[in-house]
Design an enzyme around this catalytic site. Sequence first.
Site, PDB file in Angstrom:
ATOM      1  N   LYS A   9       0.825  -1.210   0.000  1.00 34.62           N
ATOM      2  CA  LYS A   9       0.000   0.000   0.000  1.00 34.62           C
ATOM      3  C   LYS A   9       0.869   1.274   0.000  1.00 34.62           C
ATOM      4  CE  LYS A   9      -3.248  -1.680   3.212  1.00 34.62           C
ATOM      5  NZ  LYS A   9      -4.610  -1.745   3.808  1.00 34.62           N
ATOM      6  N   TYR A  49     -12.571  -1.948  -2.532  1.00 31.00           N
ATOM      7  CA  TYR A  49     -12.989  -1.941  -1.126  1.00 31.00           C
ATOM      8  C   TYR A  49     -14.508  -1.872  -0.965  1.00 31.00           C
ATOM      9  CZ  TYR A  49      -8.223  -1.563   0.774  1.00 31.00           C
ATOM     10  OH  TYR A  49      -6.917  -1.813   1.166  1.00 31.00           O
ATOM     11  N   PHE A  57     -14.694   4.490   8.147  1.00 31.43           N
ATOM     12  CA  PHE A  57     -13.333   4.696   7.646  1.00 31.43           C
ATOM     13  C   PHE A  57     -13.244   4.626   6.118  1.00 31.43           C
ATOM     14  CE2 PHE A  57     -13.667   0.134   8.740  1.00 31.43           C
ATOM     15  CZ  PHE A  57     -13.264  -0.471   7.555  1.00 31.43           C
ATOM     16  N   ARG A  85      -2.121 -14.041   4.786  1.00 32.46           N
ATOM     17  CA  ARG A  85      -2.749 -13.354   5.935  1.00 32.46           C
ATOM     18  C   ARG A  85      -1.904 -13.577   7.199  1.00 32.46           C
ATOM     19  NH1 ARG A  85      -7.049  -9.801   4.966  1.00 32.46           N
ATOM     20  NH2 ARG A  85      -7.667 -10.178   7.117  1.00 32.46           N
ATOM     21  N   THR A  91      -5.185  -6.911  11.202  1.00 39.47           N
ATOM     22  CA  THR A  91      -5.481  -5.631  10.540  1.00 39.47           C
ATOM     23  C   THR A  91      -4.918  -4.445  11.324  1.00 39.47           C
ATOM     24  OG1 THR A  91      -7.509  -6.607   9.685  1.00 39.47           O
ATOM     25  CG2 THR A  91      -7.371  -4.198   9.656  1.00 39.47           C
ATOM     26  N   ARG A 102       2.843  -6.443   9.689  1.00 39.18           N
ATOM     27  CA  ARG A 102       2.210  -5.332  10.427  1.00 39.18           C
ATOM     28  C   ARG A 102       2.707  -5.256  11.870  1.00 39.18           C
ATOM     29  NH1 ARG A 102      -3.762  -6.779   8.033  1.00 39.18           N
ATOM     30  NH2 ARG A 102      -3.831  -5.344   6.259  1.00 39.18           N
ATOM     31  N   ASN A 112      -1.421   0.401   7.414  1.00 34.80           N
ATOM     32  CA  ASN A 112      -0.997  -0.949   7.813  1.00 34.80           C
ATOM     33  C   ASN A 112      -0.281  -1.708   6.687  1.00 34.80           C
ATOM     34  OD1 ASN A 112      -3.201  -1.499   6.270  1.00 34.80           O
ATOM     35  ND2 ASN A 112      -4.379  -2.529   7.869  1.00 34.80           N
ATOM     36  N   HIS A 115      -2.116  -5.272   1.816  1.00 43.50           N
ATOM     37  CA  HIS A 115      -3.435  -5.879   1.642  1.00 43.50           C
ATOM     38  C   HIS A 115      -3.245  -7.323   1.202  1.00 43.50           C
ATOM     39  CE1 HIS A 115      -7.569  -6.572   0.233  1.00 43.50           C
ATOM     40  NE2 HIS A 115      -6.994  -7.199  -0.786  1.00 43.50           N
ATOM     41  N   GLU A 126     -10.567  -9.964  -6.801  1.00 46.17           N
ATOM     42  CA  GLU A 126      -9.575  -8.894  -6.649  1.00 46.17           C
ATOM     43  C   GLU A 126      -8.456  -9.019  -7.689  1.00 46.17           C
ATOM     44  OE1 GLU A 126     -10.234  -8.365  -1.811  1.00 46.17           O
ATOM     45  OE2 GLU A 126      -8.278  -8.982  -2.571  1.00 46.17           O
TER      46      GLU A 126
HETATM   47  P1  IDP Z   1      -7.577  -6.338   6.168  1.00 45.57           P
HETATM   48  O1  IDP Z   1      -6.778  -5.367   5.331  1.00 45.57           O
HETATM   49  O2  IDP Z   1      -6.768  -6.919   7.287  1.00 45.57           O
HETATM   50  O3  IDP Z   1      -8.283  -7.388   5.344  1.00 45.57           O
HETATM   51  P2  IDP Z   1     -10.193  -5.083   6.461  1.00 45.57           P
HETATM   52  O4  IDP Z   1     -11.085  -5.243   7.637  1.00 45.57           O
HETATM   53  O5  IDP Z   1     -10.574  -5.784   5.196  1.00 45.57           O
HETATM   54  O6  IDP Z   1      -8.716  -5.487   6.915  1.00 45.57           O
HETATM   55  O7  IDP Z   1     -10.066  -3.524   6.185  1.00 45.57           O
HETATM   56  C1  IDP Z   1      -9.490  -3.056   4.980  1.00 45.57           C
HETATM   57  C2  IDP Z   1      -8.564  -1.923   5.286  1.00 45.57           C
HETATM   58  O8  IDP Z   1      -9.320  -0.835   5.779  1.00 45.57           O
HETATM   59  C3  IDP Z   1      -7.528  -2.196   6.391  1.00 45.57           C
HETATM   60  O9  IDP Z   1      -6.385  -2.870   5.923  1.00 45.57           O
HETATM   61  C4  IDP Z   1      -7.207  -0.790   6.835  1.00 45.57           C
HETATM   62  O10 IDP Z   1      -6.336  -0.150   5.889  1.00 45.57           O
HETATM   63  C5  IDP Z   1      -8.577  -0.123   6.755  1.00 45.57           C
HETATM   64  N1  IDP Z   1      -9.298  -0.198   8.022  1.00 45.57           N
HETATM   65  C6  IDP Z   1      -9.955  -1.265   8.543  1.00 45.57           C
HETATM   66  N2  IDP Z   1     -10.523  -0.979   9.728  1.00 45.57           N
HETATM   67  C7  IDP Z   1     -10.208   0.309   9.967  1.00 45.57           C
HETATM   68  C8  IDP Z   1     -10.499   1.201  11.048  1.00 45.57           C
HETATM   69  O11 IDP Z   1     -11.167   0.853  12.028  1.00 45.57           O
HETATM   70  N3  IDP Z   1      -9.998   2.470  10.942  1.00 45.57           N
HETATM   71  C9  IDP Z   1      -9.267   2.890   9.869  1.00 45.57           C
HETATM   72  N4  IDP Z   1      -8.965   2.075   8.838  1.00 45.57           N
HETATM   73  C10 IDP Z   1      -9.431   0.815   8.877  1.00 45.57           C
HETATM   74 MG    MG Z   2      -9.797  -7.204   3.967  1.00 43.91          MG
END
Ligand code: IDP
Ligand code: MG
Length: 150
Positions: A9, A49, A57, A85, A91, A102, A112, A115, A126
């Site tokens: 990212k 997304y 968010f 993962r 996350t 991470r 973070n 992806h 995707e």
């Molecule tokens: P993942 O990337 O671990 O699969 P997801 O829940 O799919 O996590 O969320 C996608 C992306 O959205 C996360 O990687 C992060 O960049 C962002 N994100 C998720 N939850 C939050 C939050 O609570 N605050 C801000 N950004 C968030």
């Molecule tokens: Mg995700």
Amino acid sequence: MERTLVLAKPDAVARGLVGEIVSRLERKGLKLVAMKMVWMDKEMAERHYQVHKGKDFFEGLVEYITSLPIVAMVWEGPSAVSSVRAVMGATDPAKASPGTIRGDLALDISNNLVHGSDSVDSAEKEIALFFKPFEIYDWKRPGEEFIRGK
Ligand code: IDP
Ligand code: MG
């Protein structure tokens, strides 16, 4: 063999951590089968997304992911989705285990670094958003039977 989409990212690109991410996935034994730099526009980001549309968010996430070019990759291997993962970590980097990307390299959930698709089904969708079939290579890694079994 299972495939999954990985994105380094904008923060990974900005911080010079693309190589570190690639290196960790290579060392895990996964095989890189496609890679390119992409500057996502708003429409592509919203598609990628879409499951998060409506969450508080979401707007910030779209702004972040479109702020710089990212590096998109397809990685292949046994259980590629869950293996990636596991290498990525949780996350929220504050909760991610040490030893994960991470957990070792990030602090903030909005930055973070990486992806990875969360299921085989979402990986397929995707991957199709980022790559045409001819951009994904079937190749044999010498010695790969020692990594993934026969
Ligand atoms: P993942 O990337 O671990 O699969 P997801 O829940 O799919 O996590 O969320 C996608 C992306 O959205 C996360 O990687 C992060 O960049 C962002 N994100 C998720 N939850 C939050 C939050 O609570 N605050 C801000 N950004 C968030
Ligand atoms: Mg995700």
